[in-house]
Design a protein around this motif. Structure first.
Motif, PDB file in Angstrom:
ATOM      1  N   ILE A  57       0.766  -1.096   0.081  1.00  0.00           N
ATOM      2  CA  ILE A  57      -0.119   0.026   0.126  1.00  0.00           C
ATOM      3  C   ILE A  57       1.001   1.104  -0.046  1.00  0.00           C
ATOM      4  O   ILE A  57       0.378   2.145  -0.728  1.00  0.00           O
ATOM      5  CB  ILE A  57      -1.009   0.035   1.223  1.00  0.00           C
ATOM      6  N   ALA A  58       1.934   1.334   0.667  1.00  0.00           N
ATOM      7  CA  ALA A  58       2.970   2.694   0.904  1.00  0.00           C
ATOM      8  C   ALA A  58       3.542   2.586  -0.533  1.00  0.00           C
ATOM      9  O   ALA A  58       3.699   3.855  -0.987  1.00  0.00           O
ATOM     10  CB  ALA A  58       3.733   2.137   1.902  1.00  0.00           C
ATOM     11  N   GLU A  59       3.883   1.566  -1.081  1.00  0.00           N
ATOM     12  CA  GLU A  59       4.703   1.574  -2.465  1.00  0.00           C
ATOM     13  C   GLU A  59       3.729   2.354  -3.584  1.00  0.00           C
ATOM     14  O   GLU A  59       3.973   3.057  -4.300  1.00  0.00           O
ATOM     15  CB  GLU A  59       5.139   0.224  -2.925  1.00  0.00           C
ATOM     16  N   ASN A  60       2.200   1.606  -3.448  1.00  0.00           N
ATOM     17  CA  ASN A  60       1.480   2.274  -4.243  1.00  0.00           C
ATOM     18  C   ASN A  60       0.907   3.608  -4.226  1.00  0.00           C
ATOM     19  O   ASN A  60       0.858   4.506  -4.985  1.00  0.00           O
ATOM     20  CB  ASN A  60       0.196   1.248  -4.509  1.00  0.00           C
ATOM     21  N   SER A  61       1.094   4.062  -2.838  1.00  0.00           N
ATOM     22  CA  SER A  61       0.792   5.479  -2.532  1.00  0.00           C
ATOM     23  C   SER A  61       2.071   6.253  -3.178  1.00  0.00           C
ATOM     24  O   SER A  61       1.678   7.424  -3.976  1.00  0.00           O
ATOM     25  CB  SER A  61       0.751   5.545  -1.172  1.00  0.00           C
ATOM     26  N   PHE A  62       3.181   5.829  -3.236  1.00  0.00           N
ATOM     27  CA  PHE A  62       4.385   6.522  -3.727  1.00  0.00           C
ATOM     28  C   PHE A  62       4.158   6.723  -5.320  1.00  0.00           C
ATOM     29  O   PHE A  62       4.619   8.018  -5.979  1.00  0.00           O
ATOM     30  CB  PHE A  62       5.498   5.788  -3.375  1.00  0.00           C
ATOM     31  N   LEU A  63       3.745   5.548  -5.676  1.00  0.00           N
ATOM     32  CA  LEU A  63       3.715   5.579  -7.103  1.00  0.00           C
ATOM     33  C   LEU A  63       2.662   6.747  -7.784  1.00  0.00           C
ATOM     34  O   LEU A  63       2.644   7.290  -8.616  1.00  0.00           O
ATOM     35  CB  LEU A  63       3.300   4.258  -7.879  1.00  0.00           C
TER      36      LEU A  63
ATOM     37  N   LEU B 159       2.041   9.160  -6.138  1.00  0.00           N
ATOM     38  CA  LEU B 159       2.260  10.499  -5.556  1.00  0.00           C
ATOM     39  C   LEU B 159       3.058  11.114  -6.999  1.00  0.00           C
ATOM     40  O   LEU B 159       3.016  12.343  -7.212  1.00  0.00           O
ATOM     41  CB  LEU B 159       3.389  10.589  -4.314  1.00  0.00           C
ATOM     42  N   LEU B 160       3.815  10.183  -7.447  1.00  0.00           N
ATOM     43  CA  LEU B 160       4.837  10.737  -8.504  1.00  0.00           C
ATOM     44  C   LEU B 160       3.930  11.523  -9.877  1.00  0.00           C
ATOM     45  O   LEU B 160       4.503  12.291 -10.267  1.00  0.00           O
ATOM     46  CB  LEU B 160       5.441   9.371  -9.320  1.00  0.00           C
ATOM     47  N   GLU B 161       2.807  10.966 -10.027  1.00  0.00           N
ATOM     48  CA  GLU B 161       1.964  11.566 -11.068  1.00  0.00           C
ATOM     49  C   GLU B 161       1.545  12.800 -10.546  1.00  0.00           C
ATOM     50  O   GLU B 161       0.973  13.445 -11.541  1.00  0.00           O
ATOM     51  CB  GLU B 161       0.837  10.717 -11.290  1.00  0.00           C
ATOM     52  N   LYS B 162       1.542  13.125  -9.224  1.00  0.00           N
ATOM     53  CA  LYS B 162       0.838  14.590  -8.810  1.00  0.00           C
ATOM     54  C   LYS B 162       1.990  15.716  -8.534  1.00  0.00           C
ATOM     55  O   LYS B 162       1.590  16.926  -8.375  1.00  0.00           O
ATOM     56  CB  LYS B 162       0.029  14.227  -7.645  1.00  0.00           C
ATOM     57  N   ILE B 163       3.082  15.341  -8.478  1.00  0.00           N
ATOM     58  CA  ILE B 163       4.199  16.232  -8.276  1.00  0.00           C
ATOM     59  C   ILE B 163       4.568  17.354  -9.490  1.00  0.00           C
ATOM     60  O   ILE B 163       4.596  16.809 -10.568  1.00  0.00           O
ATOM     61  CB  ILE B 163       5.623  15.849  -7.632  1.00  0.00           C
ATOM     62  N   LYS B 164       4.608  18.611  -9.191  1.00  0.00           N
ATOM     63  CA  LYS B 164       4.581  19.516 -10.277  1.00  0.00           C
ATOM     64  C   LYS B 164       5.649  20.520  -9.650  1.00  0.00           C
ATOM     65  O   LYS B 164       5.580  20.909  -8.443  1.00  0.00           O
ATOM     66  CB  LYS B 164       3.486  20.070 -10.913  1.00  0.00           C
ATOM     67  N   GLU B 165       6.697  20.922 -10.677  1.00  0.00           N
ATOM     68  CA  GLU B 165       7.434  22.143 -10.298  1.00  0.00           C
ATOM     69  C   GLU B 165       6.660  23.385  -9.721  1.00  0.00           C
ATOM     70  O   GLU B 165       5.477  23.519 -10.181  1.00  0.00           O
ATOM     71  CB  GLU B 165       8.122  22.523 -11.690  1.00  0.00           C
TER      72      GLU B 165
ATOM     73  N   ILE C 119       3.512  18.679  -1.149  1.00  0.00           N
ATOM     74  CA  ILE C 119       3.591  17.379  -1.781  1.00  0.00           C
ATOM     75  C   ILE C 119       3.650  16.583  -0.862  1.00  0.00           C
ATOM     76  O   ILE C 119       2.959  15.487  -1.133  1.00  0.00           O
ATOM     77  CB  ILE C 119       5.022  17.540  -2.343  1.00  0.00           C
ATOM     78  N   SER C 120       4.263  16.828   0.376  1.00  0.00           N
ATOM     79  CA  SER C 120       3.916  15.884   1.731  1.00  0.00           C
ATOM     80  C   SER C 120       2.525  15.687   2.027  1.00  0.00           C
ATOM     81  O   SER C 120       2.079  14.367   2.087  1.00  0.00           O
ATOM     82  CB  SER C 120       4.610  16.596   2.602  1.00  0.00           C
ATOM     83  N   LYS C 121       1.837  16.676   1.809  1.00  0.00           N
ATOM     84  CA  LYS C 121       0.333  16.658   2.190  1.00  0.00           C
ATOM     85  C   LYS C 121      -0.402  15.849   0.968  1.00  0.00           C
ATOM     86  O   LYS C 121      -1.250  15.095   1.488  1.00  0.00           O
ATOM     87  CB  LYS C 121      -0.346  18.056   2.156  1.00  0.00           C
TER      88      LYS C 121
ATOM     89  N   VAL D  73      -2.951  12.711   1.871  1.00  0.00           N
ATOM     90  CA  VAL D  73      -4.250  12.336   1.125  1.00  0.00           C
ATOM     91  C   VAL D  73      -4.358  11.074   0.493  1.00  0.00           C
ATOM     92  O   VAL D  73      -5.201  10.017   0.671  1.00  0.00           O
ATOM     93  CB  VAL D  73      -4.568  13.591   0.372  1.00  0.00           C
ATOM     94  N   ILE D  74      -3.290  10.608  -0.366  1.00  0.00           N
ATOM     95  CA  ILE D  74      -3.164   9.331  -0.846  1.00  0.00           C
ATOM     96  C   ILE D  74      -3.559   8.200   0.099  1.00  0.00           C
ATOM     97  O   ILE D  74      -4.140   7.115  -0.151  1.00  0.00           O
ATOM     98  CB  ILE D  74      -2.031   9.369  -1.768  1.00  0.00           C
ATOM     99  N   PHE D  75      -2.601   8.326   1.158  1.00  0.00           N
ATOM    100  CA  PHE D  75      -2.660   7.387   2.137  1.00  0.00           C
ATOM    101  C   PHE D  75      -3.948   7.289   2.737  1.00  0.00           C
ATOM    102  O   PHE D  75      -4.430   6.126   2.951  1.00  0.00           O
ATOM    103  CB  PHE D  75      -1.870   7.713   3.617  1.00  0.00           C
ATOM    104  N   PHE D  76      -4.648   8.457   2.979  1.00  0.00           N
ATOM    105  CA  PHE D  76      -5.878   8.508   3.422  1.00  0.00           C
ATOM    106  C   PHE D  76      -7.060   7.742   2.694  1.00  0.00           C
ATOM    107  O   PHE D  76      -7.956   6.814   3.102  1.00  0.00           O
ATOM    108  CB  PHE D  76      -6.403  10.018   3.336  1.00  0.00           C
ATOM    109  N   GLU D  77      -6.721   8.043   1.219  1.00  0.00           N
ATOM    110  CA  GLU D  77      -7.619   7.356   0.364  1.00  0.00           C
ATOM    111  C   GLU D  77      -7.569   5.916   0.319  1.00  0.00           C
ATOM    112  O   GLU D  77      -8.446   5.281   0.051  1.00  0.00           O
ATOM    113  CB  GLU D  77      -7.359   7.970  -1.049  1.00  0.00           C
TER     114      GLU D  77
END
Lengths: 350, 350
Positions: free
Chosen positions: B142-148, B150-156, B163-165, B169-173
């Protein structure tokens, strides 16, 4: 800007012990602004002839902006060799310091006397400045708005934990996090004051207790309200009215009253109605950085409640196997008690 | 079903002290399944001639299902009068027990010797059963899927805390919560291994460190990966390759090795490359109910790493003011080290 040096100086002026030792937690945050979760590596603030922080090497750069001496140790080396405490000294210890660190200090430095650092820091922190009161009021508004949003989302058939989670998502959307695990219980579970939530589905007629709080800019809120799915039963209404009156009586307090006397005002009323044995906790607790801190509104607190302290009023009646009712407000002691909550204390019918 | 009585019996068989005293936390959870946040009211499990829990009255109904004697006290009364400890006894104390409770016990019962309950519970808990390993593997997925995600949502231009938040939120979901405050730092902030996040905006060329974990069914995960916004610099790639090789060398360990020897395998490699002074922490730590627990992969751990223990491998190099790189896997000791993570250790380019 918070003047941390001034806070540390106040502590030094008040301390009678040779040393004060603090670990990660609310006292360290109050005196330095630094927060960290307590862990197995000692992180200590030592106040005495010298004031310094003992931290793992890996924190060195992060803490370099603090106006304090930093002593660092490598993982695997002996941190205690960097501490200079005279054997036979008196030490005031952070209440929440992990015992493993205290035991190491006892073995190494054979203190003559150990006491609680709360006698100094609890007193200082119980009196809030206007900035702290402002932060806590803002936090409470966010918490209350979150609760009102939650009301729109509760439906029959949801589980307690599901509803609790919904509230946490709302906190999240406000950019805040819970100050403690939300207590959200229904039906007969409400008679257990500190149960968090279960997989029980809420149903028509259930009373629901929501005891919730957030952390906002380092400060906590704590509030409890009662809901029902559908109309409340006559018995729920009766018990609610008793508890609500106990809240009101406690809130009609004034500067110069003790914690015990406020507790008495709520407790005597509940006793008179015949439910005294079912009011199984104190009337309230101070709140600030910690959810529970001084002053305690409790039978054993014979000290005066200081001006500008913030605390809760939260009597309750718990009928085992049946239901419990608790109402909790946050209040501020000025010349009289001022209620900080804006939410009505009514039973919220969903 | 977990056989808590059996776990308590194991503790009793191993203990050499007259008493063990535990507070709310991972040891209490391991022995009873009960969790509560540590607070100012003592909640103690005492193991000795008699085994019992001391709790505030308000927990009585909630704990009635535990197969243990429960002794309750009212708020405002003296909890310690319900404890029977013979003066002059030896006591093993929960590492994380709040000092205020230990000090009260010292004053009241004058123990002859205090020691750490970890010598018993740390050893027991460091060996996981198949059920625990299964739970931890599920949590890690679950943690690794959450990380993946996250990658789609990070922007400059997003801030570290933003980003941490997003990750939370992904953990929450996924219905899980963080096991510790996520460490998400960028650019020069990455050289501070335990900084959490700041308002710094991430920008092209930045390395980003994400050190994240969740709590799942009572057990923790802990993983670190490196990202970059755009292409990593040659220097980042070079340091990453050194750290990655150190991870691999430590993971090529086998049953019969000590914590120090695993630490040496990573540390010697980093030393050889000339960055030894910038690897400012141990190579890893056991993980289970707590994020950090036995066995420690550290220079001072000369004991053998037990079969079926789960721990992290997380060497790092930190160049102050410039950047830091850490890679962290969770591994399981069988006959050899088995890596539990499925995520590639590569630098993830956003």
């Amino acid at each position: 800007m918070i003047d941390y040096q001034k806070r540390i100086k106040k502590v030094k002026d008040l301390m009678k012990e040779d040393y004060i030792i603090l670990g990660p937690g609310s006292n360290l945050f109050y005196l330095t602004g630094f927060t960290e979760e307590p862990m197995e590596r000692p992180i200590l603030l030592i106040i005495g002839e010298n004031d310094y922080m003992l931290v793992p090497k890996m924190y060195e750069e992060q803490l370099s902006s603090l106006d304090l001496e930093i002593r660092t140790y490598q993982d695997g080396s002996d941190p205690y060799s960097l501490i200079d405490i005279k054997p036979g000294s008196s030490i005031a210890v952070d209440d929440s310091l992990w015992s493993i660190f205290l035991i190491s200090i006892i073995h190494r430095f054979s203190p003559s006397r150990l006491s609680s650092a709360s006698t100094i820091l609890g007193k200082l922190r119980s009196v809030k400045d206007e900035n702290e009161i402002q932060i806590m009021s803002e936090g409470l508004t966010i918490a209350e708005n979150s609760f009102l949003k939650l009301l729109e989302k509760i439906k029959e058939g949801q589980t307690e934990c599901e509803i609790s989670k919904t509230l946490e998502v709302i906190f999240f959307e406000y950019g805040v996090s819970p100050s403690f695990s939300t207590i959200l219980t229904s039906g007969p579970n409400t008679s257990m004051p500190h149960l968090r939530c279960t997989e029980r589905k809420v149903k028509i007629g259930d009373p629901i207790i929501v005891d919730f709080g957030i952390k906002y800019k380092g400060y906590s809120t704590d509030t409890t309200r009662v809901l029902t799915i559908g109309r409340p039963s006559d018995e729920v209404k009766k018990i609610w009215a008793i508890v609500d009156q106990a809240v009101r009586l406690a809130e009609e307090s004034w500067l110069g009253i003790t914690g015990k006397e406020i507790d008495d005002r709520a407790r005597e009323h509940i006793k008179k109605t015949g439910y005294g044995d079912l009011f199984i906790h104190r009337t309230g607790h101070g709140i600030g950085i910690d959810v529970h801190e001084e002053p305690y509104i409790s039978q054993d607190n014979h000290t005066l409640i200081p001006k500008n302290s913030v605390f809760t009023i939260e009597p309750g009646i718990y009928i085992p196997g049946k239901f419990g009712i608790r109402i909790e407000n946050m209040v501020l002691m000025r010349d009289r008690v001022t209620v900080l909550n804006k939410l009505s204390e009514e039973i919220y019918e969903i």
